[in-house]
Design an enzyme around this catalytic site. Structure first.
Site, PDB file in Angstrom:
ATOM      1  N   TYR A 251     -12.731  -2.907  -5.715  1.00  0.00           N
ATOM      2  CA  TYR A 251     -13.272  -4.137  -5.127  1.00  0.00           C
ATOM      3  C   TYR A 251     -14.776  -4.030  -4.909  1.00  0.00           C
ATOM      4  O   TYR A 251     -15.333  -2.939  -4.757  1.00  0.00           O
ATOM      5  CB  TYR A 251     -12.605  -4.447  -3.791  1.00  0.00           C
ATOM      6  CG  TYR A 251     -12.985  -3.485  -2.679  1.00  0.00           C
ATOM      7  CD1 TYR A 251     -14.092  -3.713  -1.873  1.00  0.00           C
ATOM      8  CD2 TYR A 251     -12.233  -2.338  -2.445  1.00  0.00           C
ATOM      9  CE1 TYR A 251     -14.440  -2.827  -0.873  1.00  0.00           C
ATOM     10  CE2 TYR A 251     -12.574  -1.448  -1.442  1.00  0.00           C
ATOM     11  CZ  TYR A 251     -13.685  -1.701  -0.660  1.00  0.00           C
ATOM     12  OH  TYR A 251     -14.040  -0.808   0.331  1.00  0.00           O
ATOM     13  N   PHE A 261     -21.711  -5.445   0.977  1.00  0.00           N
ATOM     14  CA  PHE A 261     -21.562  -4.529   2.104  1.00  0.00           C
ATOM     15  C   PHE A 261     -20.710  -3.310   1.764  1.00  0.00           C
ATOM     16  O   PHE A 261     -20.753  -2.302   2.470  1.00  0.00           O
ATOM     17  CB  PHE A 261     -21.001  -5.247   3.341  1.00  0.00           C
ATOM     18  CG  PHE A 261     -19.620  -5.827   3.162  1.00  0.00           C
ATOM     19  CD1 PHE A 261     -18.489  -5.034   3.254  1.00  0.00           C
ATOM     20  CD2 PHE A 261     -19.451  -7.182   2.918  1.00  0.00           C
ATOM     21  CE1 PHE A 261     -17.222  -5.572   3.096  1.00  0.00           C
ATOM     22  CE2 PHE A 261     -18.188  -7.733   2.757  1.00  0.00           C
ATOM     23  CZ  PHE A 261     -17.070  -6.920   2.838  1.00  0.00           C
ATOM     24  N   ASP A 262     -19.937  -3.375   0.672  1.00  0.00           N
ATOM     25  CA  ASP A 262     -19.111  -2.220   0.311  1.00  0.00           C
ATOM     26  C   ASP A 262     -18.601  -2.388  -1.119  1.00  0.00           C
ATOM     27  O   ASP A 262     -18.463  -3.509  -1.613  1.00  0.00           O
ATOM     28  CB  ASP A 262     -17.928  -2.086   1.278  1.00  0.00           C
ATOM     29  CG  ASP A 262     -17.224  -0.743   1.147  1.00  0.00           C
ATOM     30  OD1 ASP A 262     -17.818   0.181   0.554  1.00  0.00           O
ATOM     31  OD2 ASP A 262     -16.094  -0.613   1.643  1.00  0.00           O
ATOM     32  N   ILE A 281      -7.067  -5.355   6.842  1.00  0.00           N
ATOM     33  CA  ILE A 281      -7.268  -6.573   7.633  1.00  0.00           C
ATOM     34  C   ILE A 281      -6.280  -7.648   7.190  1.00  0.00           C
ATOM     35  O   ILE A 281      -5.827  -7.661   6.047  1.00  0.00           O
ATOM     36  CB  ILE A 281      -8.720  -7.079   7.518  1.00  0.00           C
ATOM     37  CG1 ILE A 281      -9.110  -7.295   6.052  1.00  0.00           C
ATOM     38  CG2 ILE A 281      -9.685  -6.136   8.200  1.00  0.00           C
ATOM     39  CD1 ILE A 281     -10.489  -7.900   5.869  1.00  0.00           C
ATOM     40  N   TYR A 307     -12.955  -9.184  10.325  1.00  0.00           N
ATOM     41  CA  TYR A 307     -13.394  -8.262  11.385  1.00  0.00           C
ATOM     42  C   TYR A 307     -13.855  -8.994  12.641  1.00  0.00           C
ATOM     43  O   TYR A 307     -14.507  -8.395  13.504  1.00  0.00           O
ATOM     44  CB  TYR A 307     -14.503  -7.347  10.854  1.00  0.00           C
ATOM     45  CG  TYR A 307     -13.981  -6.363   9.830  1.00  0.00           C
ATOM     46  CD1 TYR A 307     -13.270  -5.235  10.221  1.00  0.00           C
ATOM     47  CD2 TYR A 307     -14.166  -6.574   8.472  1.00  0.00           C
ATOM     48  CE1 TYR A 307     -12.769  -4.342   9.288  1.00  0.00           C
ATOM     49  CE2 TYR A 307     -13.670  -5.685   7.531  1.00  0.00           C
ATOM     50  CZ  TYR A 307     -12.984  -4.568   7.935  1.00  0.00           C
ATOM     51  OH  TYR A 307     -12.490  -3.692   7.008  1.00  0.00           O
TER      52      TYR A 307
END
Length: 538
Positions: A251, A261-262, A281, A307
């Site tokens: 991903y 962000f990742d 999540i 989050y």
């Protein structure tokens, strides 16, 4: 006569003062000899007034008309348009000519509305801000003259709020409506839709028009669920993920404005997890259901399924998350080996079983088609004794009941393959394995528990035949030589696929019951004799 000298005029003048407008301006008031009688600068606040409504001396009412914000004018006002023959006791003498150095700071009208000027709008705008949406945006807040009073950029934190429910000043509530994520607009707000006559008590004075340069970064509604955009679905999809399945996927995780962000790709390792069990999540748990191996999809997750208000690491609070995923494989812990036969010879008289010695070719790959290994590239077969633990358990199962010449595909879940750890540098952890197999040769094995069998009748004087020097003791060398002779002459058969010396030593050790390196007639027993004695004893 009234004298007006325009000492500075800004290049841009979108609006000029008209009678009925409200203005805020700074000024210096002096007599012709230069003696100052008044200054708004000394008071630290602008002079705020309506123009053309008799609230000013007539000369100033006229002199302000046509001015632009940031324009500077030098105004000479004769007594008849100022304080006349009476003057102002103690301040302005009778018949005084007045000089004013005026700088216009602000300008608005009671009929004004919020003004919106969009200077960038993304090509794709799937959704715009509506009442009750929650937004995250950056802004620079200035007065009409360009003076900065606040900036979210300087705080390095977005402004996060609901729209249209009174959390913002009314003008901002209006100005944000209809925005797209990524859009940039300038929102100009008159004071009666901002902080009004009193200002905010800190940076913003009373009756100030406000200008916000806004870029929208994020947008969602508390009622939102996840959104799924299918980007690539394989034509062949025999199975879709369900609750309880274990997935391996890659991903890229971004915010709604595209900020990364990742990424599992940057770590060069898939993300491996159970689905629908709360290991990820809530939005991802839902978004990973119903996927095929090889599928690519975009999963958009609102913060209440991500989050939340607090965020995590590089993820700010109340952020919408966008995951572009690629499913590499999945399985369920209850899965067994899957076998698909592609070709089976019609003259199949013998099926592989435990203990048989097999020679076969294979191509090994992951479920997404990534090739791991191939005997074809090595130019030699892979040879094993079936059921002896020489291969992973799933392969032992997948090779059962095969004919020579048969071709089949064996799919092995990780708990019957290389497990969670995999094989470093070769097989990823928790990977489903796919073997395309062709059986080339089968040597029938011995009955379970036997390493050697006789092809005919067993000599009644077996021990004496092995004990070639007739000393009543058989050494390993004598035993080994005798077994080799029986195999060579076809009288006996060893279990195929094993090392001769190891088998013989194992057989000898079983006979050498006291472990002294010699076998006596009393120790020597055939396997069926051992079984009979145990039976009788029981």
């Amino acid at each position: 006569e009234l004298g007006v000298e325009r000492r500075f005029v800004p290049e841009s003048c979108p609006r000029a003062v008209r009678p009925g407008d409200f203005v805020r301006y700074h000024y210096l008031g002096a007599f012709p000899d230069g003696t100052r009688f008044d200054s708004s600068y000394d008071r630290g606040s602008t002079f705020n007034v309506f123009v053309g409504k008799g609230q000013l001396i007539a000369g100033m009412d006229q002199a302000l008309v046509g001015m632009c914000v940031n324009e500077r004018r030098f105004v000479k006002i004769p007594p008849k348009l100022a304080y006349g023959s009476e003057g102002v006791a103690g301040v302005i003498p009778p018949n005084a000519v007045l000089h004013f150095d005026v700088l216009l700071v602000d300008l608005w009208n009671s009929e004004d509305e919020v003004q919106v000027q969009t200077y960038f709008r993304p090509e794709k705008c799937p959704r715009t801000v509506q009442v009750s949406d929650f937004v995250r945006y950056h802004y620079n807040g200035t007065f009409l003259d360009g003076t900065l009073f606040d900036s979210s950029h300087n705080r390095m934190r977005t402004y996060d709020t609901y729209v249209g429910i009174g959390w913002l000043i009314p003008g901002m509530d209006q100005g944000l409506l209809g925005m797209c994520v990524g859009e940039k607009r300038i929102i100009t707000i008159p004071p009666f839709l901002a902080y009004g006559e009193d200002g905010d008590g800190k940076e913003i004075p009373g009756q100030a028009s406000l200008v916000f340069d806004v870029v929208l970064l994020d947008l969602h509604n508390p009622k939102d669920g996840i959104a799924i955009e299918n980007q690539l679905v394989p034509k062949s999809c025999e199975r879709r993920s369900q609750t309880g399945d274990f997935l391996r996927y890659h991903y890229n995780g971004t915010l709604l404005d595209g900020t990364l962000f990742d990424s599992s790709y940057l770590r060069n390792h898939t993300y491996d997890t159970y689905v629908g069990k709360g290991y990820v999540i809530a939005g991802m748990d839902e978004g990973l259901l119903g996927v095929c191996t090889g599928e690519k999809r975009r999963i958009i997750i609102p913060p209440h399924l991500g989050y939340g208000e607090e965020g995590r690491g590089k993820i700010p609070g109340s952020a919408v998350l966008v995951f572009d995923i690629h499913v590499v494989d999945f399985h369920n812990p209850s899965d067994s080996v899957s076998i698909t036969v592609h070709y089976k010879p019609s003259n199949c008289t013998e099926l592989s079983k435990k203990g048989d010695y097999l020679k076969y070719h294979y191509n090994a790959s992951l479920l997404d088609g990534t090739l791991l290994d191939s005997t074809h590239s090595l130019g030699k077969t892979y040879n094993i004794v079936l059921g002896s633990g020489q291969v992973v358990l799933g392969m032992d199962m997948g090779l059962q009941d095969m004919c020579v010449g048969e071709r089949r595909t064996v799919v092995i879940p990780p708990h019957l393959g290389y497990g969670e750890d995999g094989v470093e540098g070769e097989v990823p952890g928790s990977a489903v394995l796919v073997f395309d197999i062709e059986l080339l040769e089968l040597v029938s094995g011995l009955p379970e528990g036997y390493m050697f069998v006789w092809n005919g009748e067993v000599s009644p004087n077996l021990f004496e035949e092995i004990d070639q020097n007739h000393d009543g003791e058989v050494l390993l060398e004598e035993f080994s030589e005798y077994i080799q002779t029986q195999v060579d002459t076809g009288k006996g058969k060893l279990a195929p696929g094993f090392d001769f010396e190891k088998i013989v030593k194992n057989m000898f050790t079983n006979q050498d019951r006291d472990g002294n390196g010699k076998v006596t007639a009393e120790e020597f027993k055939l396997k069926d004799q051992e079984a009979k004695e145990e039976h009788d004893e029981l």
